[in-house]
Design a protein around this motif. Sequence first.
Motif, PDB file in Angstrom:
ATOM      1  N   ARG A   5      -8.169  -4.073   8.000  1.00 29.82           N
ATOM      2  CA  ARG A   5      -7.548  -3.183   6.885  1.00 29.82           C
ATOM      3  C   ARG A   5      -7.920  -4.049   5.694  1.00 29.82           C
ATOM      4  O   ARG A   5      -8.135  -3.583   4.660  1.00 29.82           O
ATOM      5  CB  ARG A   5      -6.054  -3.521   7.149  1.00 29.82           C
ATOM      6  CG  ARG A   5      -5.197  -2.689   6.118  1.00 29.82           C
ATOM      7  CD  ARG A   5      -3.633  -2.697   6.272  1.00 29.82           C
ATOM      8  NE  ARG A   5      -3.189  -2.339   5.148  1.00 29.82           N
ATOM      9  CZ  ARG A   5      -1.676  -2.747   5.055  1.00 29.82           C
ATOM     10  NH1 ARG A   5      -1.498  -3.777   5.602  1.00 29.82           N
ATOM     11  NH2 ARG A   5      -1.161  -2.025   3.979  1.00 29.82           N
ATOM     12  N   ALA A   6      -7.951  -5.455   5.821  1.00 31.51           N
ATOM     13  CA  ALA A   6      -8.479  -6.341   4.588  1.00 31.51           C
ATOM     14  C   ALA A   6      -9.746  -6.215   4.148  1.00 31.51           C
ATOM     15  O   ALA A   6      -9.990  -5.918   2.919  1.00 31.51           O
ATOM     16  CB  ALA A   6      -8.096  -7.669   4.914  1.00 31.51           C
ATOM     17  N   PHE A   9      -9.945  -2.710   2.377  1.00 28.18           N
ATOM     18  CA  PHE A   9      -9.038  -2.733   1.268  1.00 28.18           C
ATOM     19  C   PHE A   9     -10.204  -3.235   0.167  1.00 28.18           C
ATOM     20  O   PHE A   9     -10.457  -2.957  -1.085  1.00 28.18           O
ATOM     21  CB  PHE A   9      -7.770  -3.415   1.281  1.00 28.18           C
ATOM     22  CG  PHE A   9      -6.990  -3.790  -0.142  1.00 28.18           C
ATOM     23  CD1 PHE A   9      -6.666  -2.637  -0.872  1.00 28.18           C
ATOM     24  CD2 PHE A   9      -7.141  -5.370  -0.666  1.00 28.18           C
ATOM     25  CE1 PHE A   9      -6.033  -3.099  -1.832  1.00 28.18           C
ATOM     26  CE2 PHE A   9      -6.802  -5.453  -1.825  1.00 28.18           C
ATOM     27  CZ  PHE A   9      -6.145  -4.205  -2.647  1.00 28.18           C
ATOM     28  N   LEU A  13     -11.494  -1.595  -3.220  1.00 23.61           N
ATOM     29  CA  LEU A  13     -11.313  -1.963  -4.568  1.00 23.61           C
ATOM     30  C   LEU A  13     -12.602  -2.238  -5.308  1.00 23.61           C
ATOM     31  O   LEU A  13     -12.788  -1.826  -6.166  1.00 23.61           O
ATOM     32  CB  LEU A  13     -10.694  -3.424  -4.250  1.00 23.61           C
ATOM     33  CG  LEU A  13      -9.987  -4.087  -5.510  1.00 23.61           C
ATOM     34  CD1 LEU A  13      -9.065  -3.222  -6.224  1.00 23.61           C
ATOM     35  CD2 LEU A  13      -9.273  -5.311  -5.084  1.00 23.61           C
ATOM     36  N   PHE A  92      -3.905  -8.525  -8.632  1.00 30.84           N
ATOM     37  CA  PHE A  92      -4.049  -8.262  -7.387  1.00 30.84           C
ATOM     38  C   PHE A  92      -2.881  -7.313  -6.848  1.00 30.84           C
ATOM     39  O   PHE A  92      -3.516  -6.301  -6.080  1.00 30.84           O
ATOM     40  CB  PHE A  92      -4.361  -9.355  -6.636  1.00 30.84           C
ATOM     41  CG  PHE A  92      -4.492  -9.171  -5.085  1.00 30.84           C
ATOM     42  CD1 PHE A  92      -5.542  -8.791  -4.580  1.00 30.84           C
ATOM     43  CD2 PHE A  92      -3.472  -9.253  -4.352  1.00 30.84           C
ATOM     44  CE1 PHE A  92      -5.952  -8.330  -3.477  1.00 30.84           C
ATOM     45  CE2 PHE A  92      -3.446  -9.105  -2.935  1.00 30.84           C
ATOM     46  CZ  PHE A  92      -4.654  -8.549  -2.586  1.00 30.84           C
ATOM     47  N   TRP A  93      -1.899  -7.782  -7.177  1.00 34.51           N
ATOM     48  CA  TRP A  93      -0.675  -7.011  -6.894  1.00 34.51           C
ATOM     49  C   TRP A  93      -0.514  -5.634  -6.935  1.00 34.51           C
ATOM     50  O   TRP A  93      -0.334  -4.531  -6.468  1.00 34.51           O
ATOM     51  CB  TRP A  93       0.562  -7.536  -7.172  1.00 34.51           C
ATOM     52  CG  TRP A  93       1.802  -7.038  -6.425  1.00 34.51           C
ATOM     53  CD1 TRP A  93       2.635  -7.087  -5.481  1.00 34.51           C
ATOM     54  CD2 TRP A  93       2.712  -6.009  -7.318  1.00 34.51           C
ATOM     55  NE1 TRP A  93       3.408  -6.219  -5.496  1.00 34.51           N
ATOM     56  CE2 TRP A  93       3.670  -5.649  -6.525  1.00 34.51           C
ATOM     57  CE3 TRP A  93       2.649  -5.457  -8.560  1.00 34.51           C
ATOM     58  CZ2 TRP A  93       4.779  -4.760  -7.020  1.00 34.51           C
ATOM     59  CZ3 TRP A  93       3.669  -4.642  -9.244  1.00 34.51           C
ATOM     60  CH2 TRP A  93       4.666  -4.180  -8.472  1.00 34.51           C
ATOM     61  N   ALA A  95      -3.316  -3.709  -8.168  1.00 32.46           N
ATOM     62  CA  ALA A  95      -4.459  -2.972  -7.379  1.00 32.46           C
ATOM     63  C   ALA A  95      -3.945  -2.573  -5.823  1.00 32.46           C
ATOM     64  O   ALA A  95      -4.337  -1.510  -5.311  1.00 32.46           O
ATOM     65  CB  ALA A  95      -5.878  -3.870  -7.419  1.00 32.46           C
ATOM     66  N   ARG A  96      -3.112  -3.481  -5.304  1.00 32.29           N
ATOM     67  CA  ARG A  96      -2.833  -3.178  -3.822  1.00 32.29           C
ATOM     68  C   ARG A  96      -1.777  -1.903  -3.981  1.00 32.29           C
ATOM     69  O   ARG A  96      -1.988  -1.314  -2.925  1.00 32.29           O
ATOM     70  CB  ARG A  96      -2.158  -4.446  -3.338  1.00 32.29           C
ATOM     71  CG  ARG A  96      -1.663  -4.164  -1.888  1.00 32.29           C
ATOM     72  CD  ARG A  96      -1.236  -5.352  -1.294  1.00 32.29           C
ATOM     73  NE  ARG A  96      -0.317  -5.406  -0.314  1.00 32.29           N
ATOM     74  CZ  ARG A  96       0.981  -5.542  -0.123  1.00 32.29           C
ATOM     75  NH1 ARG A  96       1.505  -6.215  -1.188  1.00 32.29           N
ATOM     76  NH2 ARG A  96       1.507  -5.379   0.894  1.00 32.29           N
ATOM     77  N   GLN A  97      -0.817  -2.036  -4.977  1.00 26.47           N
ATOM     78  CA  GLN A  97       0.290  -0.973  -4.854  1.00 26.47           C
ATOM     79  C   GLN A  97      -0.508   0.356  -5.231  1.00 26.47           C
ATOM     80  O   GLN A  97      -0.055   1.357  -4.639  1.00 26.47           O
ATOM     81  CB  GLN A  97       1.338  -1.147  -6.093  1.00 26.47           C
ATOM     82  CG  GLN A  97       2.054  -2.198  -5.691  1.00 26.47           C
ATOM     83  CD  GLN A  97       3.138  -2.019  -4.636  1.00 26.47           C
ATOM     84  OE1 GLN A  97       2.715  -2.272  -3.512  1.00 26.47           O
ATOM     85  NE2 GLN A  97       4.188  -1.264  -5.059  1.00 26.47           N
ATOM     86  N   TYR A  99      -3.608   1.167  -4.537  1.00 27.43           N
ATOM     87  CA  TYR A  99      -4.313   1.505  -2.995  1.00 27.43           C
ATOM     88  C   TYR A  99      -3.328   1.798  -2.096  1.00 27.43           C
ATOM     89  O   TYR A  99      -3.647   3.210  -1.586  1.00 27.43           O
ATOM     90  CB  TYR A  99      -5.051   0.259  -2.545  1.00 27.43           C
ATOM     91  CG  TYR A  99      -5.566   0.416  -1.193  1.00 27.43           C
ATOM     92  CD1 TYR A  99      -6.789   1.274  -1.138  1.00 27.43           C
ATOM     93  CD2 TYR A  99      -5.005  -0.020  -0.054  1.00 27.43           C
ATOM     94  CE1 TYR A  99      -7.359   1.266   0.136  1.00 27.43           C
ATOM     95  CE2 TYR A  99      -5.495   0.012   1.153  1.00 27.43           C
ATOM     96  CZ  TYR A  99      -6.689   0.896   1.289  1.00 27.43           C
ATOM     97  OH  TYR A  99      -6.993   0.973   2.392  1.00 27.43           O
ATOM     98  N   GLU A 100      -2.363   1.398  -1.975  1.00 32.20           N
ATOM     99  CA  GLU A 100      -1.212   1.779  -0.996  1.00 32.20           C
ATOM    100  C   GLU A 100      -0.658   3.294  -1.403  1.00 32.20           C
ATOM    101  O   GLU A 100      -0.319   4.255  -0.423  1.00 32.20           O
ATOM    102  CB  GLU A 100      -0.277   0.635  -0.399  1.00 32.20           C
ATOM    103  CG  GLU A 100      -0.788  -0.384   0.112  1.00 32.20           C
ATOM    104  CD  GLU A 100       0.191  -1.401   0.403  1.00 32.20           C
ATOM    105  OE1 GLU A 100       1.311  -1.386   0.090  1.00 32.20           O
ATOM    106  OE2 GLU A 100       0.251  -2.096   1.141  1.00 32.20           O
TER     107      GLU A 100
END
Length: 116
Positions: A5-6, A9, A13, A92-93, A95-97, A99-100
Motif C-alpha cells: 500500500r505504501a 501510495f 503521489l 504529507f498529511w 496529500a494522504r487525505q 489520496y484516501e
Amino acid sequence: MTESRAQRFARELAELKIPDPAAGRSGLWLRTGVALMVAGPVLAVLAYLLAHGTTDPLAQRDAIVIALGAVALTVAGSAVFLRYSLTNFLRFWLARQFYESAQHTIAQPSPSLVAE
C-alpha cells in the motif's frame, strides 16, 4: 505485480506531479531555526560569564541585555523550526487525505445508482 500500500501510495503521489518550487527554501529555514535554537543558549551562557566576571555595573547591564536577546533568539528559532517542521508533516498529511478521499470516492457506488 503485488506492491504494498505504501509503494502504491508513493507511486500515485509521484504521478500527481505537484511541483514544490520552494523545497530548498523550506530546508534552509528549518536549519536556520535549529541554528538559532543552538546559538541562543550559547550566547546566554557567554553573557552570564561576562556578567559574573566583572564588578562594573554598566558591563553587567550590557550582559543582561545580551542574555535577553539570546532568549529572544532561542524563542524565535524554536518558532521557525516548529513552523517549517510542521509544514513538511502537514503537506504529507494533506496529500494522504486527498489520496484516501479519492480512493473512497472511487470505491463507493453513487447513491442514485443504489436507489434504482
